[in-house]
Design a protein around this motif. Structure first.
Motif, short mmCIF file in Angstrom:
data_model
loop_
_atom_site.label_atom_id
_atom_site.label_comp_id
_atom_site.label_asym_id
_atom_site.label_seq_id
_atom_site.Cartn_x
_atom_site.Cartn_y
_atom_site.Cartn_z
N TYR A 27 0.87 -1.18 0.00
CA TYR A 27 0.00 0.00 0.00
C TYR A 27 0.91 1.23 0.00
CZ TYR A 27 -3.51 3.38 1.57
OH TYR A 27 -4.35 4.46 1.67
N PRO A 28 0.62 2.27 -0.77
CA PRO A 28 -0.62 2.55 -1.52
C PRO A 28 -0.59 2.13 -2.98
CG PRO A 28 0.69 4.52 -1.37
CD PRO A 28 1.47 3.46 -0.66
N LYS A 29 0.44 1.36 -3.39
CA LYS A 29 0.44 0.91 -4.78
C LYS A 29 -0.76 0.01 -5.05
CE LYS A 29 5.47 1.15 -5.29
NZ LYS A 29 6.71 0.40 -5.58
N VAL A 30 -1.06 -0.85 -4.07
CA VAL A 30 -2.22 -1.74 -4.18
C VAL A 30 -3.29 -1.22 -3.23
CG1 VAL A 30 -3.06 -4.09 -3.89
CG2 VAL A 30 -0.74 -3.68 -4.77
N LYS A 31 -4.51 -1.03 -3.71
CA LYS A 31 -5.59 -0.48 -2.89
C LYS A 31 -6.80 -1.41 -2.91
CE LYS A 31 -4.17 4.32 -3.68
NZ LYS A 31 -4.59 5.65 -4.16
N ALA A 32 -7.57 -1.35 -1.82
CA ALA A 32 -8.77 -2.18 -1.69
C ALA A 32 -10.00 -1.28 -1.78
CB ALA A 32 -8.76 -2.93 -0.36
N PRO A 33 -10.85 -1.48 -2.76
CA PRO A 33 -12.03 -0.62 -2.89
C PRO A 33 -12.98 -0.77 -1.70
CG PRO A 33 -11.63 -1.88 -4.90
CD PRO A 33 -10.76 -2.46 -3.84
N ALA A 34 -13.65 0.34 -1.37
CA ALA A 34 -14.70 0.38 -0.35
C ALA A 34 -14.20 -0.04 1.03
CB ALA A 34 -15.90 -0.46 -0.77
N ARG A 54 -20.95 6.08 9.11
CA ARG A 54 -20.29 5.67 7.87
C ARG A 54 -21.31 5.44 6.77
NH1 ARG A 54 -21.00 0.37 6.67
NH2 ARG A 54 -21.72 -1.00 8.36
N LEU A 55 -20.81 5.37 5.52
CA LEU A 55 -21.64 4.99 4.39
C LEU A 55 -21.90 3.48 4.43
CD1 LEU A 55 -19.90 7.03 1.56
CD2 LEU A 55 -21.90 7.67 2.90
N LEU A 56 -23.07 3.09 3.97
CA LEU A 56 -23.44 1.67 4.02
C LEU A 56 -22.52 0.81 3.18
CD1 LEU A 56 -27.34 1.86 3.84
CD2 LEU A 56 -25.93 1.38 5.84
N THR A 57 -21.94 1.37 2.13
CA THR A 57 -21.11 0.58 1.22
C THR A 57 -19.66 0.51 1.68
OG1 THR A 57 -20.78 2.59 -0.10
CG2 THR A 57 -22.54 1.09 -0.77
N THR A 58 -19.33 1.11 2.80
CA THR A 58 -17.94 1.13 3.27
C THR A 58 -17.73 0.05 4.32
OG1 THR A 58 -17.78 3.51 2.88
CG2 THR A 58 -16.15 2.52 4.35
N GLU A 59 -16.70 -0.77 4.13
CA GLU A 59 -16.32 -1.76 5.13
C GLU A 59 -15.30 -1.13 6.05
OE1 GLU A 59 -14.58 -6.34 5.50
OE2 GLU A 59 -15.04 -5.46 3.55
N LEU A 60 -15.60 -1.14 7.33
CA LEU A 60 -14.83 -0.38 8.30
C LEU A 60 -13.96 -1.32 9.15
CD1 LEU A 60 -14.30 2.37 9.71
CD2 LEU A 60 -16.27 1.86 11.17
N HIS A 61 -12.74 -0.89 9.42
CA HIS A 61 -11.82 -1.62 10.29
C HIS A 61 -11.22 -0.62 11.28
CE1 HIS A 61 -11.96 -4.82 7.23
NE2 HIS A 61 -11.79 -3.84 6.35
N VAL A 62 -11.32 -0.92 12.56
CA VAL A 62 -10.72 -0.08 13.60
C VAL A 62 -9.63 -0.90 14.28
CG1 VAL A 62 -11.13 1.29 15.67
CG2 VAL A 62 -12.92 1.10 13.94
N ILE A 63 -8.41 -0.40 14.22
CA ILE A 63 -7.27 -1.16 14.72
C ILE A 63 -6.44 -0.28 15.66
CG2 ILE A 63 -7.15 -2.61 12.66
CD1 ILE A 63 -4.81 -0.86 11.70
N PRO A 64 -5.69 -0.91 16.56
CA PRO A 64 -4.75 -0.12 17.37
C PRO A 64 -3.52 0.24 16.56
CG PRO A 64 -4.60 -2.44 17.95
CD PRO A 64 -5.70 -2.34 16.94
N ALA A 65 -2.91 1.35 16.93
CA ALA A 65 -1.69 1.76 16.24
C ALA A 65 -0.56 0.77 16.53
CB ALA A 65 -1.29 3.17 16.68
N GLU A 66 0.26 0.52 15.52
CA GLU A 66 1.44 -0.31 15.69
C GLU A 66 2.62 0.58 16.10
OE1 GLU A 66 3.58 -3.74 15.88
OE2 GLU A 66 1.47 -3.65 15.26
#
Length: 744
Positions: A582-589, A622-634
């Motif tokens: 990332y960011p060369k490879v991106k995941a939609p939505a 959030r928007l309904l079409t968005t998949e959300l991930h909440v993670i702790p900082a590394e």
């Protein structure tokens, strides 16, 4: 009074001349400034439009400004009552304090917000025991000096013990209030209506010392939790619980001078982002607000069955005067008669029994069975108990309507009534009936949207008046020779005067020998919002995002999560945890949010409860079409190895260099002038060179190399450390060698 600015202070000719004078400076190639030039025509047109705008803006009145705010869905807020926690002492026996019990703080009246069961026990000891230490913090608790509930590290298995002089009563709701230290740089956002509930990252279990089983002398038994607004001691709040069996006295170190009755809070699952620090534990505590209630309404649903009964736990319901109302099939309210016994009532009589339980301090209403007393019709909120003070018996009547349009009635100006607490009724006698029926009327800001049949009225707090409609915009109350307009619910209070200091809420005269106090100041009291304040608020609210669309929206919404101290947040669009390149490879939505809680540790880590609370909050935006991930900082540990050439007298300044490196390589701002490392920013050797070179006495940096520990980073050929977008850095044990300039 401040003068009102005149916006219409420039005339058409002046604006044209100012514009023409600026032409040589702004557009030197424009040389034809005569009337026939199209550019001059445009300048004159713009000057005319500006003059017209100024003319109309100069005539915007306060009434127009309120209309503009109404279009935006904003109305000036009413005054807010201050609140505090009060605790009672000196009880000799159990006592029920119903909701609305009056208290006094100098000339300010306070009322309890909930019903509380007071017990005749005293909190004598507060102990904290961890794997490595045990301490008695009773004196800290009395002096309101903060102490850690489970030690600074808050490890699993730590205990908080509360010792009482006598056993707590069985099967009784007992209230203990915990005031936690909250004066941190990052504040907690208060939860509004409809906010997602907070989830704690740690878990505690409450037990009490009771009678043992199978020959044991004593045993720790679980208590029955009724409610816990502390969310496992994550925030200030109240714990309500019941002791399910008899308590047994035991002796605990370091308070082993005698046996006491103990309850214990055990940390069964650690994970606090911020180890809880207690300032005060108070038994027999309840929240109180700066209020004065003149009349209140308790509503109940009717099942339509015979012998219905309802209970109310309220100070006014127990000590005040009463009016019983039942709503008929046509939607009108009728007053029912309270009698001593339903046996004296016939099947058509509108009567009920009113009984009071002195032990539980509740008021009970019982209706008939269709033979002795009529049965209220079935429906939601069909039954009302109106309770009011004896002094308000006459004052609750506003007046009698003359049946004319636009009637205005005065109410008392000496008290700051709360518009949200008002409930007004208008009565009339239907043709052919002897009894009066009552209808509820609704308060509105104005009659702009009121139809001719709407029962609306406008309350003007500044003038102390109530105004009704004119049968075109708002209905006119029916004519009556007797007072037929009355309040059935009314409260006064609010303002900054209610923010009294600690120890001033001491007035309590209900029970002799019982004292009350507020250990901490009352907070939250606000005056009614002015028009200028409302305009400033609407500017702030319009700039705040309510929908999470962009990365900036996500970060702003996460930072305002109720109940949490969010120190830092980074939204990474089109990224899914586990992706590479990332960011060369991106995941939609996909949207990933990395969060850092406020903490006193060098590497603040968000627990599972912290992450879940944020995700629940974001799911509402959030928007309904968005998949959300909440993670702790590394966190990536960076260790600097450097050889620095110094001026001779600064040769021993390795410590200064190390301090500057730690100030640069830190994940959070600790009040030392650094904002913390930016998420995902590469650690360049040039950054280290720059920091060291600025230190006084440094001649030049001879050599630098970097080491890193963690996951997700990589080191390039130049020696720079590239970290993932969700990562921050922190300092390791830097190794700095200094060489005198004369030794080179």
């Amino acid at each position: 009074m401040l003068p009102i600015p005149n916006l219409d202070d420039r005339m058409f000719e002046q604006m044209v001349q100012e514009a023409r004078k600026s032409i040589p400076k702004l557009f030197p190639e424009w040389t034809d400034e005569n009337e026939h030039d199209p550019g001059i025509t445009l300048l004159e047109l713009m000057s005319w439009m500006t003059e017209m705008q100024q003319y109309y803006l100069n005539r915007v009145t306060e009434r127009s400004e309120r209309k503009f705010l109404k279009l935006l869905g904003i109305r000036p807020r009413e005054s807010v009552s201050a609140q505090c926690e009060v605790s009672f002492e000196g009880l000799q026996q159990q006592l029920v304090l119903p909701q609305g019990t009056p208290l006094q703080a100098l000339d300010q009246r306070f009322e309890t917000l909930t019903t509380v069961q007071l017990v005749a026990s005293t909190l004598e000891k507060v102990l904290v025991r961890t794997e490595t230490a045990a301490g008695d913090f009773t004196s800290n608790n009395h002096a309101k000096i903060a102490y850690y509930a489970f030690g600074p590290e808050a490890r699993k298995g730590a205990h908080l013990y509360l010792g009482f002089d006598r056993a707590l009563p069985e099967q009784t709701d007992i209230s203990i209030f915990f005031q936690l230290f909250d004066r941190y740089p990052v504040t907690i956002r208060s939860a509004g209506n409809g906010a997602a509930p907070m989830v704690s990252s740690a878990k505690v279990a409450w037990t009490f010392a009771g009678a043992g089983q199978q020959g044991q002398s004593e045993s720790w038994l679980p208590i029955e939790s009724v409610s816990d607004t502390t969310v496992h001691l994550s925030q200030s709040g109240e714990l309500r619980f019941r002791v399910t069996s008899e308590m047994k006295p035991i002796s605990l170190y370091p308070a082993d001078d005698r046996s006491r009755y103990w309850i214990c809070c055990t940390l069964v699952e650690d994970g606090y982002e911020l180890s809880p620090k207690i300032e005060k534990v108070s038994l027999n505590a309840v929240k109180a607000a700066e209020l004065e209630t003149f009349s209140e309404v308790s509503a109940f649903p009717s099942s339509g069955e015979p012998n219905q009964s309802f209970e109310v736990s309220s100070y006014l319901a127990y000590n005040g005067l009463h009016t019983l109302q039942v709503q008929d099939e046509q939607g009108h309210w009728r007053d029912w008669l309270a009698v001593q016994s339903l046996a004296d009532c016939g099947p058509e009589d509108h009567c009920c029994e009113l009984q009071q339980d002195s032990a539980r301090r509740v008021t009970r209403v019982r209706f008939g069975d269709g033979v002795n007393g009529s049965i209220p019709p079935q429906g939601a909120q069909r039954v009302r108990l109106i309770a009011y003070t004896a002094e308000f018996d006459y004052g609750r009547y506003v007046g009698g309507s003359k049946g004319l349009p636009g009637q205005t009635f005065e109410v008392s100006r000496g008290l700051s009534y709360k518009p949200s607490s008002m409930l007004l009724q208008v009565g009339y006698r239907p043709r052919g009936e002897t009894s009066v029926v009552w209808d509820d009327w609704q308060a509105v800001d104005d009659f702009d949207n009121s139809k001719s049949t709407d029962r609306h009225y406008v309350y003007d707090a500044a003038e102390g008046t109530i105004r009704f409609g004119n049968n075109e915009a708002g209905l006119t109350p029916p004519k009556s020779v007797e007072p037929n307009i009355r309040f059935i619910r009314l409260q006064a209070g609010g303002g900054v005067r209610g923010n009294v200091k600690d120890g001033l809420v001491t007035g309590f005269t209900e029970v002799a020998g019982v004292s009350v106090t507020n250990a901490f100041p009352a907070r939250g009291g606000l005056e009614a919002e002015t028009l200028d304040q409302a305009k400033l608020r609407v500017q702030r609210e319009l700039s705040m995002p309510t929908r999470a669309v962009t990365a900036e929206d996500y970060e702003a919404i996460v930072g305002a999560t109720p109940g949490l101290r969010v120190a830092r947040v980074k939204a990474i669009p089109l990224y899914k945890p586990g992706m590479r390149d990332y960011p060369k490879v991106k995941a939609p939505a996909q949207m990933t949010v990395a969060v850092v809680p406020y903490s006193e540790s060098d590497k603040p880590t968000a627990g599972k409860g912290f992450l879940q609370t944020i995700k629940q909050h974001l799911d509402r935006h959030r928007l309904l079409t968005t998949e959300l991930h909440v993670i702790p900082a590394e966190y990536i540990k960076i260790t600097v190895h450097a050889v620095v050439v110094m001026e001779p007298k600064f040769k021993t300044e390795q410590r200064r260099i190390t301090q500057e490196l730690k100030l640069l390589l830190q994940p959070m701002d600790h009040g030392q002038g650094s904002a913390g490392w930016r998420f995902g920013r590469t650690v360049y050797k040039g950054d280290i060179y720059g920091v060291i070179s600025r230190i006084k006495g440094v001649v030049y940096v001879q050599d630098i190399w970097l080491d890193a520990e963690g996951t997700g980073f990589h080191k390039d050929g130049a020696g720079d450390i590239h970290i993932p977008p969700y990562a921050l850095v922190y300092s390791g044990d830097h190794e700095v060698e200094t060489i005198s300039q004369t030794d080179v």
